[in-house]
Design an enzyme around this catalytic site. Structure first.
Site, mmCIF file in Angstrom:
data_model
loop_
_atom_site.group_PDB
_atom_site.id
_atom_site.type_symbol
_atom_site.label_atom_id
_atom_site.label_comp_id
_atom_site.label_asym_id
_atom_site.label_seq_id
_atom_site.Cartn_x
_atom_site.Cartn_y
_atom_site.Cartn_z
ATOM 1 N N SER A 1 27.239 41.886 12.539
ATOM 2 C CA SER A 1 28.369 42.668 12.030
ATOM 3 C C SER A 1 27.880 43.759 11.081
ATOM 4 O O SER A 1 27.112 44.624 11.487
ATOM 5 C CB SER A 1 29.375 41.732 11.360
ATOM 6 O OG SER A 1 30.588 42.397 11.123
ATOM 7 N N TYR A 2 28.270 43.723 9.797
ATOM 8 C CA TYR A 2 27.768 44.722 8.854
ATOM 9 C C TYR A 2 26.273 44.536 8.594
ATOM 10 O O TYR A 2 25.634 45.383 7.953
ATOM 11 C CB TYR A 2 28.549 44.671 7.540
ATOM 12 C CG TYR A 2 28.455 45.961 6.749
ATOM 13 C CD1 TYR A 2 29.208 47.073 7.110
ATOM 14 C CD2 TYR A 2 27.599 46.068 5.660
ATOM 15 C CE1 TYR A 2 29.116 48.263 6.404
ATOM 16 C CE2 TYR A 2 27.503 47.250 4.946
ATOM 17 C CZ TYR A 2 28.250 48.348 5.325
ATOM 18 O OH TYR A 2 28.148 49.536 4.619
ATOM 19 N N ASP B 1 34.225 39.786 21.691
ATOM 20 C CA ASP B 1 34.434 40.351 20.359
ATOM 21 C C ASP B 1 35.256 41.626 20.458
ATOM 22 O O ASP B 1 34.837 42.594 21.090
ATOM 23 C CB ASP B 1 33.077 40.638 19.714
ATOM 24 C CG ASP B 1 33.200 41.347 18.368
ATOM 25 O OD1 ASP B 1 34.274 41.224 17.743
ATOM 26 O OD2 ASP B 1 32.227 41.991 17.951
ATOM 27 N N HIS C 1 32.617 37.385 18.002
ATOM 28 C CA HIS C 1 31.961 38.253 17.020
ATOM 29 C C HIS C 1 30.819 37.491 16.343
ATOM 30 O O HIS C 1 29.854 38.096 15.875
ATOM 31 C CB HIS C 1 32.984 38.710 15.979
ATOM 32 C CG HIS C 1 32.461 39.727 15.009
ATOM 33 N ND1 HIS C 1 32.074 40.995 15.381
ATOM 34 C CD2 HIS C 1 32.268 39.661 13.660
ATOM 35 C CE1 HIS C 1 31.660 41.668 14.317
ATOM 36 N NE2 HIS C 1 31.759 40.884 13.261
ATOM 37 N N GLY D 1 29.893 41.654 6.656
ATOM 38 C CA GLY D 1 31.133 41.643 5.882
ATOM 39 C C GLY D 1 31.649 43.067 5.678
ATOM 40 O O GLY D 1 32.517 43.519 6.408
#
Length: 444
Positions: A168-169, A360, A418, A75
């Site tokens: 992701s994060y 992505d 992603h 996020g």
């Protein structure tokens, strides 16, 4: 003679199973399954009443011999528990019900999904000042506390091979947590990083060439990105609140050319339209449910679903997939360099896999592949598997390269977004099987 006094004995039933309070007997609309699932809260700060919410799913078969995998969505501020229901959890949302996911990761492992930090999903803190202090270090410390306390009722999993995965994060969350666990002598076997943010400039500039090479921006716009304002500068200026006129100009042109009917998270897929979100299942030409995330949000906002999960909404009117934490999280933490931490983990004996969905456009494979190759070189790891295609059911599942004795590896998921488990679940399950078994991806 008076009648004898009637004595009523109240017998309290007890159980020797400390996990029983977390047991989820059934979720609304759930098909019958053979494995157990648990959900609930672990308090990690009694003084400020901070509680993290988890969803734990035992392996479909022989859970006693399968590894334990902790999943952390990025996020920052997106729900790992929610992601489970449109990515690699045991069920997928379908309107107001859920259906069995044939490519769930609990076929290979016991899966622990954690909503982290507090304020994400069903996790919360009653200390409102906490949200103004959110950063990577606090998140990592809280996640260590969670694991230490979660292993009290679920102590039988302490001896299982333990892995951490995220996307992701999660490229920040996972290595930072792993680094603490290794220093505290936890028996961590490996980490998997999906479409991870590892280096600010490299990862945030990669979309420029990616979008241009996918015909989504023009030659002239690509030239502007190379000479006037690249994406890392744009994001950095946005974070600091100092957006320059030239970066705003390049950003506007880029957005116009990409179109709001295109998602950078999956550049080859259709998007969910507002009218489609009310349809039971809306699939694109590729067969992907393009409204899966919207359906998951609706499902988790059902009162009976929250009751079944032993969950509650605290200081929130509704459940959100990605909520307020993304706005309060320390934005400058995005610039923390992570590749060095990954290198230290490899040197400590933790096996590392970095993988990328090749569709992505947010954190493209271009940057990740470059970073992993350079890391292998700096660690003096020889290439043990030269760059090649890997195979899933007689088709190319993606491409991979392996360094050392499978100590460090990189892989793409062909057609993956992603969140590649969402639109290429079969291929990602093959990748996950190889990861937890310590094997390289199949070449035939």
């Amino acid at each position: 003679m008076p009648a004898p006094e009637r004595i009523v004995l109240q017998v309290e039933t007890t159980t020797d199973d400390p996990t029983e309070e977390f047991l989820v007997t059934s979720l609304p609309g759930q098909p019958k399954v053979s494995f157990k699932q648990y959900a609930g809260y672990i308090n990690i700060d009694e003084d400020h009443d901070r509680e993290l919410f988890f969803y734990f799913v035992e392996a479909e078969t022989d859970p006693a011999s399968k590894p334990l995998v902790l999943w952390l969505t990025g996020g920052p501020g997106c729900s790992s528990v929610g992601v489970a229901f449109f990515e690699h959890g045991p069920f997928r949302t379908q309107g107001k019900t859920i259906v069995k996911n044939d490519y769930s990761w609990n076929k290979e492992a016991n899966m622990l999904y954690l909503d982290s930090p507090a304020g994400v999903g069903f996790s919360y803190s009653k200390n409102s000042f906490f949200y103004n202090e959110l950063n990577d270090e606090l998140t990592a410390r809280d996640n260590v506390k969670f694991l230490s306390r979660w292993f009290v009722p679920f102590s039988k999993y302490k001896k299982h091979d333990f892995y951490i995965a995220g996307e992701s994060y999660g490229g920040h969350y996972v290595p930072q947590l792993a680094d603490i666990l290794v220093k505290e002598k936890w028996n961590l076997k490996g980490i998997a990083l999906g479409n991870p943010l590892l280096d600010f400039d490299t990862d945030f500039n990669a979309p420029d060439i990616f979008l241009w090479s996918h015909s989504m921006i023009s030659d002239d716009t690509y030239h502007l990105k190379n000479t006037v304002c690249n994406s890392s500068r744009l994001i950095r200026e946005s974070i600091t609140g100092s957006l320059s006129s030239e970066c705003q100009y390049v950003s506007n042109i880029t957005d116009q050319q990409i179109s709001n009917k295109t998602s950078k998270f999956d550049v080859s897929a259709d998007v969910c339209l507002q009218s489609q979100a009310d349809v039971l299942v809306k699939k694109s030409r590729k067969g992907k449910d393009v409204c899966a995330q919207e359906e998951t949000i609706k499902y988790f906002n059902q009162e009976d679903v929250q009751t079944a999960f032993h969950a509650k909404l605290v200081d929130a009117d509704s459940w959100e997939l990605c909520g307020r934490v993304s706005q309060t999280y320390d934005a400058l933490d995005r610039e923390i360099p992570i590749v060095g931490i990954v290198g230290e983990l490899v040197q400590s004996g933790v096996r590392v896999l970095a993988y990328s969905g090749d569709q992505d456009g947010v954190v493209p494979f271009i940057g990740t592949r470059h970073l992993i190759k350079n890391l292998a070189s700096s660690l003096k790891l020889k290439t043990s598997v030269e760059y090649r295609a890997w195979i899933e059911t007689e088709q190319v599942g993606g491409w991979t390269e392996v360094y050392g004795d499978n100590e460090l590896s990189f892989a793409t998921i062909r057609g993956g977004s992603h969140t590649p488990a969402e639109n290429q679940p079969e291929r990602l399950l093959v990748l996950f099987q190889a990861f937890v078994s310590g094997n390289v991806l199949p070449s035939q």
